[in-house]
Design a protein around this motif. Structure first.
Motif, PDB file in Angstrom:
ATOM      1  N   LEU A 108      53.712  37.395  35.508  1.00  0.00           N
ATOM      2  CA  LEU A 108      54.466  38.646  35.395  1.00  0.00           C
ATOM      3  C   LEU A 108      55.098  38.877  34.031  1.00  0.00           C
ATOM      4  N   GLY A 109      55.283  37.837  33.250  1.00  0.00           N
ATOM      5  CA  GLY A 109      55.935  38.008  31.947  1.00  0.00           C
ATOM      6  C   GLY A 109      57.343  38.545  32.109  1.00  0.00           C
TER       7      GLY A 109
ATOM      8  N   SER B 291      48.579  33.937  48.072  1.00  0.00           N
ATOM      9  CA  SER B 291      49.398  35.144  47.999  1.00  0.00           C
ATOM     10  C   SER B 291      49.903  35.489  46.596  1.00  0.00           C
ATOM     11  N   ILE B 292      49.770  34.601  45.644  1.00  0.00           N
ATOM     12  CA  ILE B 292      50.346  34.869  44.324  1.00  0.00           C
ATOM     13  C   ILE B 292      49.665  36.052  43.629  1.00  0.00           C
ATOM     14  N   GLU B 293      48.356  36.172  43.768  1.00  0.00           N
ATOM     15  CA  GLU B 293      47.645  37.305  43.154  1.00  0.00           C
ATOM     16  C   GLU B 293      48.077  38.624  43.794  1.00  0.00           C
ATOM     17  N   TYR B 294      48.227  38.613  45.101  1.00  0.00           N
ATOM     18  CA  TYR B 294      48.656  39.787  45.855  1.00  0.00           C
ATOM     19  C   TYR B 294      50.064  40.195  45.421  1.00  0.00           C
ATOM     20  N   PHE B 295      50.966  39.222  45.344  1.00  0.00           N
ATOM     21  CA  PHE B 295      52.338  39.486  44.931  1.00  0.00           C
ATOM     22  C   PHE B 295      52.363  40.053  43.505  1.00  0.00           C
ATOM     23  N   ALA B 296      51.629  39.442  42.598  1.00  0.00           N
ATOM     24  CA  ALA B 296      51.597  39.906  41.205  1.00  0.00           C
ATOM     25  C   ALA B 296      51.026  41.318  41.118  1.00  0.00           C
ATOM     26  N   ALA B 297      50.007  41.618  41.927  1.00  0.00           N
ATOM     27  CA  ALA B 297      49.428  42.963  41.929  1.00  0.00           C
ATOM     28  C   ALA B 297      50.449  43.992  42.403  1.00  0.00           C
TER      29      ALA B 297
ATOM     30  N   GLY C  11      44.233  36.140  52.399  1.00  0.00           N
ATOM     31  CA  GLY C  11      44.561  35.567  51.103  1.00  0.00           C
ATOM     32  C   GLY C  11      43.815  36.277  49.993  1.00  0.00           C
ATOM     33  N   CYS C  12      44.299  36.123  48.802  1.00  0.00           N
ATOM     34  CA  CYS C  12      43.697  36.783  47.651  1.00  0.00           C
ATOM     35  C   CYS C  12      43.862  35.863  46.453  1.00  0.00           C
TER      36      CYS C  12
END
Length: 162
Positions: free
Chosen positions: A83-84, A49-55, A144-145
């Motif tokens: 995310l910086g 889910s981290i890629e999805y959340f960051a997107a 998932g992504c």
């Protein structure tokens, strides 16, 4: 739904993002400047889910992000790297912050997202999130992504999945 039909696209650092448009906001009866930006409550965080959340964070730069029930702090560190400076919009939260019993200090979730990284739960556990606004947008990411799955998708119909 989350932004009351007020979004428009724009370019920020060469990337397309969705931001609230003042003219559309006023047309739809939203006070300007906005007193409180919409909040996405994201349940759990991990490899799927981290890629999805960051997107979502990058596409909607005005969306406030509340992480709930993150099982490992290692994912918070990876999220900060991804995310910086935008990580300042992310807060760790608990369901109690959204409880009706808090009265005017209650937080609201305009959208709730869960995925395969969310610890097992019942909707009863998260009922205060769903009741925090009259209409909530529910997002479920079943597959998932990850960087690997993003590149595995050969079918052009799936190219925007992540």
């Amino acid at each position: 739904h989350v932004f009351n039909l007020t979004l428009k696209t724009t370019q920020v650092n060469g990337a397309k993002v969705w931001v609230m448009n003042e003219e559309k906001a006023r047309e739809n009866g939203v006070e300007w400047p906005v007193a409180q930006w919409p909040t996405l409550c994201f349940l759990g965080l991990g490899p799927s889910s981290i890629e999805y959340f960051a997107a979502l964070a990058q596409l909607f730069p005005e969306l406030q992000l509340a992480l709930i029930d993150v099982q490992s702090e290692a994912w918070l560190e990876k999220l900060a790297d991804a995310l910086g400076d935008s990580v300042s919009r992310v807060s760790l939260a608990s369901v109690d912050e959204f409880a009706e019993a808090r009265g005017p200090d209650r937080r609201a979730c305009q959208a709730i997202s869960w995925s395969v990284d969310t610890p097992p739960f019942s909707f009863y556990k998260y009922r205060e999130l769903f009741y925090s606004v009259p209409y909530v947008l529910a997002l479920f990411n079943m597959q998932g992504c990850t960087l690997e799955t993003r590149h595995e998708r050969e079918d052009s119909r799936d190219k925007y999945y992540c």
